[in-house]
Design an enzyme around this catalytic site. Structure first.
Site, PDB file in Angstrom:
ATOM      1  N   ASP A   1       0.814  -1.223   0.000  1.00  0.00           N
ATOM      2  CA  ASP A   1       0.000   0.000   0.000  1.00  0.00           C
ATOM      3  C   ASP A   1       0.845   1.270   0.000  1.00  0.00           C
ATOM      4  OD1 ASP A   1      -2.216  -1.570  -0.103  1.00  0.00           O
ATOM      5  OD2 ASP A   1      -3.216  -0.676   1.645  1.00  0.00           O
TER       6      ASP A   1
ATOM      7  N   ASN B   1      -5.098  -2.014  -4.350  1.00  0.00           N
ATOM      8  CA  ASN B   1      -6.309  -2.022  -3.526  1.00  0.00           C
ATOM      9  C   ASN B   1      -6.114  -1.116  -2.320  1.00  0.00           C
ATOM     10  OD1 ASN B   1      -8.866  -2.695  -2.765  1.00  0.00           O
ATOM     11  ND2 ASN B   1      -8.417  -4.799  -2.172  1.00  0.00           N
TER      12      ASN B   1
ATOM     13  N   ASP C   1     -10.753  -1.913  11.883  1.00  0.00           N
ATOM     14  CA  ASP C   1      -9.782  -2.869  11.331  1.00  0.00           C
ATOM     15  C   ASP C   1      -9.357  -3.894  12.378  1.00  0.00           C
ATOM     16  OD1 ASP C   1      -9.919  -1.726   8.894  1.00  0.00           O
ATOM     17  OD2 ASP C   1      -8.058  -0.580   9.070  1.00  0.00           O
TER      18      ASP C   1
ATOM     19  N   GLU D   1     -11.467  -4.569   1.856  1.00  0.00           N
ATOM     20  CA  GLU D   1     -10.785  -5.367   0.839  1.00  0.00           C
ATOM     21  C   GLU D   1     -11.703  -6.454   0.280  1.00  0.00           C
ATOM     22  OE1 GLU D   1      -9.456  -3.892   3.256  1.00  0.00           O
ATOM     23  OE2 GLU D   1      -7.335  -3.421   2.908  1.00  0.00           O
TER      24      GLU D   1
ATOM     25  N   HIS E   1      -5.464  -8.980   3.620  1.00  0.00           N
ATOM     26  CA  HIS E   1      -4.364  -9.202   4.571  1.00  0.00           C
ATOM     27  C   HIS E   1      -4.861  -9.483   5.984  1.00  0.00           C
ATOM     28  CE1 HIS E   1      -4.458  -4.658   5.630  1.00  0.00           C
ATOM     29  NE2 HIS E   1      -5.506  -4.935   4.897  1.00  0.00           N
ATOM     30  N   ARG E   2      -5.931  -8.797   6.383  1.00  0.00           N
ATOM     31  CA  ARG E   2      -6.380  -8.969   7.783  1.00  0.00           C
ATOM     32  C   ARG E   2      -7.027 -10.337   8.002  1.00  0.00           C
ATOM     33  NH1 ARG E   2      -4.574  -4.770   9.889  1.00  0.00           N
ATOM     34  NH2 ARG E   2      -4.664  -2.782   8.818  1.00  0.00           N
TER      35      ARG E   2
ATOM     36  N   LYS F   1       0.165  -6.479   1.724  1.00  0.00           N
ATOM     37  CA  LYS F   1      -0.509  -5.172   1.656  1.00  0.00           C
ATOM     38  C   LYS F   1      -0.020  -4.257   2.776  1.00  0.00           C
ATOM     39  CE  LYS F   1      -5.072  -3.415   0.588  1.00  0.00           C
ATOM     40  NZ  LYS F   1      -5.241  -2.211   1.353  1.00  0.00           N
TER      41      LYS F   1
END
Ligand SMILES: Nc1ncnc2c1ncn2[C@@H]1O[C@H](COP(=O)(O)OP(=O)(O)OP(=O)(O)O)[C@@H](O)[C@H]1O
Ligand SMILES: Nc1ccn([C@H]2C[C@H](O)[C@@H](COP(=O)(O)O)O2)c(=O)n1
Length: 666
Positions: free
Chosen positions: A52, A94, A325, A353, A397-398, A429
């Site tokens: 990112d 993204n 998040d 995402e 990613h999370r 990311k």
């Protein structure tokens, strides 16, 4: 980074150590853009190095901004409010933290000075709504076109056009706070008069606006805030470099380690460095939710110390509007609780995402959990019986990071199920080294850490196969022959008789051996090439016949069995060192084939060799390795035999991976 299709995590039992967090994504990209728009040079320390931030840096370069990188320090020469390139086509992956603020800044600059900019991303980015920002920019007089679907990227920003700054700019705040952030960062570019932004609807993720305002303050812009509905950028505001600025650790990333400490730091706390009580980021408030679940947390100004407190964890009902998040981590922690947990205020998960509520519910259910979901909430029942599960990560990613915690299932009761994380490289990311860091902190029972043994005679291709398998699975490699070679080499250097067991064994027991970056070191000396000499191989075969030498190297070899798994290459991996390994392969090829391969290998390295001599040496070595009394070379009873005389390397690798896949519970 594990750039492989999936990564299997064995059941994990404990965690210990210190983690230094990567720089915050939100802060990194805000600072990069402000530094680029500002007057003067900014030295940014601790910048996140991830996808990112990379797309932001590359976009700035395309726009004509000069920057240099030295480790985690990036120096940006500000463009002083005017983009050098009047035309650009930017690909933003993204990265919402790049798309939204760049859209606002470039729309305003195109309006003021003229220009033509296109902003696009990956397909998912083109599904993430941006209508509220587009409407606000159009309200200001900017020319913004949605090139595919109304209200979504890709965007085209053109100008010049007249800006209407005399009436308040109105923007909705209930879908993403990034729209407001984007305007607040861009409007100082055109603030010849007071510019007012009014928020419609309930503003979500307010702590992210706090970050924006604090950073604008560091760049000399003091925004006046009336509640959360009205913001004024005073006339004459200009972004000015603060000179040096430091990016604090990523508080959202801290959530995985806070959870890890709460679940598995049993004796002493896990130390998390980079955020603490002084943090700008609202996600540090995740610690409150974790504490409510029972985590024992101490805050220092720039660190968190976390260990298990209450156990099992307590089920909670938590409004996550301020920590969207990090809240994903709570959903996985909820599996370890004593009752259900309900997370509310997470409507924004639907436009991240991926649709994170749907994704989270689907993947938690694969583990066996009962999950209910609504438009902006999720309810998770604790798990009693864990199922092995292959977790899809949706290029998010999370998802990958928070589901790594599910591997701690033996702590949850009747668990001990491995967890597969699909597409682990999606962590690039924001946290490319996440899994390496995670593996450095967690512990598993040795018996739970999978080992694939590759035994066989010399030059059968064991090392090649072991390396390829380890690469494909993200496992460690043990080249056990190197230990015997190193012993022989050290003994030869010391002038010892290689058959003198009493003299050679103590040497083996105290070898200062180190593997790093594909190289082998003895003390400070790089012995990689020296160990591969044929004479050293023959010497290794001699010292390997001494029982005391084998005994001296035993514990060292066991120490290679580390999370997430090991591929071990040698002669007795399956018979003596890892007899409980779930997959043992005995690799052979005809002596003639092996002599030819070794010949080719040596010629390629520029070493002269003759094939008859090599064949004789290789047969002598085979005989010694097979007939010695201590751990002779032979297949383990449960080994799969693979004769690769007529197989390519790829075919051998595919065969062993197929055997491995058959054994896995996914
Ligand atoms: N299936 C195969 N087909 C053709 N060549 C192969 C195959 N497998 C390995 N090789 C080649 O054979 C050579 C010897 O392989 P490698 O060094 O992996 O053997 P090894 O069994 O580990 O040997 P050692 O026990 O002596 O360390 C290498 O050049 C490798 O590329
Ligand atoms: N587990 C092992 C590994 C190696 N040896 C001995 C026998 C070999 O001839 C010698 C060198 O091994 P290589 O590097 O060629 O794989 O070391 C052993 O006895 N046990």
């Amino acid at each position: 980074m594990f750039n492989i299709p999936f990564l299997d995590l064995p059941p994990l039992r404990a965690a210990l150590g210190t983690v230094t967090l990567p720089g915050s994504k939100s802060i990194s990209n805000r600072i990069l853009l402000m530094a680029a728009l500002a007057e003067g040079r900014t030295e940014i320390h601790g910048l996140l190095a991830a996808d990112d931030t990379q797309v932001m840096l590359e976009s700035l370069r395309t726009l004509g901004v000069q920057w240099t990188r030295d480790g985690d320090t990036v120096t940006v020469d500000g463009m002083g409010g005017r983009v050098p390139q009047a035309q650009a086509d930017l690909f933003l992956g993204n990265a919402g933290t790049a798309m939204r603020p760049l859209a606002a800044a470039l729309a305003l600059m195109a309006a003021r000075y003229g220009g033509d900019y296109q902003l696009r991303g990956v397909p998912r980015m083109h599904e993430r709504p941006i209508r509220d920002l587009v409407d606000a920019l159009r309200g200001l007089g900017c020319q913004v076109d949605c090139l595919a679907q109304a209200g979504y990227p890709p965007l085209r920003l053109t100008g010049p056009s007249s800006l209407h700054l005399d009436t308040p700019v109105r923007v909705r705040g209930d879908v993403s706070s990034q729209f407001l952030t984007a305007l607040l960062m861009a409007l100082p570019l055109v603030a010849q008069r007071d510019v007012v932004v009014e928020v419609e609807g309930e503003l979500i993720s307010k702590p992210y606006i706090d970050i924006t305002l604090a950073l604008l303050g560091r760049f000399g812009v003091r925004v006046q805030r009336d509640g959360w509905q009205r913001f004024t950028i005073p006339a004459g505001s200009r972004l000015q470099s603060p000179g040096r600025i430091h990016v604090e650790g990523d508080a959202s990333a801290a959530s995985y380690f806070i959870a890890l400490g709460a679940l598995a730091a049993l004796g002493e706390p896990l130390r998390i460095e980079g955020v603490g009580s002084d943090a700008l980021q609202g996600d540090v408030r995740f610690a409150d939710a974790a504490a409510a679940m029972g985590a024992d947390i101490r805050l220092e100004p720039n660190a968190l110390l976390v260990q298990r407190g209450r156990w099992p964890l307590r089920g909670i009902e938590w409004d996550c509007i301020a920590i969207p998040d990090a809240a994903m981590t709570l959903a996985v922690m909820a599996l370890f609780a004593d009752g259900p947990s309900k997370l509310t205020g997470i409507g924004s998960w639907r436009v991240k995402e991926t649709d994170r509520i749907a994704a989270m519910a689907t993947e938690l259910r694969k583990l066996g959990a009962t999950v209910d979901e609504g438009p902006d909430w999720i309810r998770v029942e604790p798990l009693r019986e864990w199922r092995p599960a292959s977790i899809r990560t949706y290029d998010d990613h999370r998802m990958a990071m928070c589901f790594s915690l599910a591997a701690l299932n033996p702590l949850g009761g009747h668990g001990a199920a491995p967890v597969r994380i699909e597409d682990p490289a999606c962590v690039a990311k924001t946290y490319p080294d996440y899994f390496e860091t995670f593996f450095g902190l967690v512990q598993a029972d040795a018996a739970d850490v999978p080992v694939i043994c590759i035994d066989g005679p010399t030059a059968s291709g064991k090392g090649t196969l072991a390396d390829e398998l380890a690469q494909a699975l993200g496992f460690w490699v043990l080249d056990s022959g190197a230990l015997y070679r190193a012993t022989a080499w050290a003994a030869l250097q010391a002038g010892l008789d290689l058959n003198d067991e009493a003299a050679v064994a103590p040497l083996a027991a105290t070898l200062p051996l180190r593997f790093a970056g594909g190289q082998v070191y003895l003390g400070e000396e790089n012995v990689t090439e020296a160990l591969r000499q044929e004479a050293v191989g023959l010497g290794a075969s001699t010292v390997a016949a001494l029982p005391a030498v084998r005994q001296a190297l035993h514990a060292l070899q066991l120490g290679f069995r580390r999370v997430p798994g090991l591929v071990a290459d040698g002669r007795d991996m399956g018979t003596a060192i890892f007899p409980d390994a779930p997959l043992k392969v005995f690799l052979t090829a005809s002596a003639a084939q092996r002599a030819q391969r070794r010949h080719k290998q040596l010629i390629f390295k520029g070493v002269s060799a003759n094939i008859e001599g090599l064949l004789a040496d290789l047969e002598a070595r085979d005989l010694r390795d097979k007939t010695r009394s201590a751990s002779p070379l032979k297949p383990a009873q449960d080994a799969r035999l693979l004769d690769n005389s007529d197989l390519t390397i790829e075919a051998s690798v595919d065969q062993v991976l197929a055997w491995w896949a058959d054994q896995r519970p996914f």
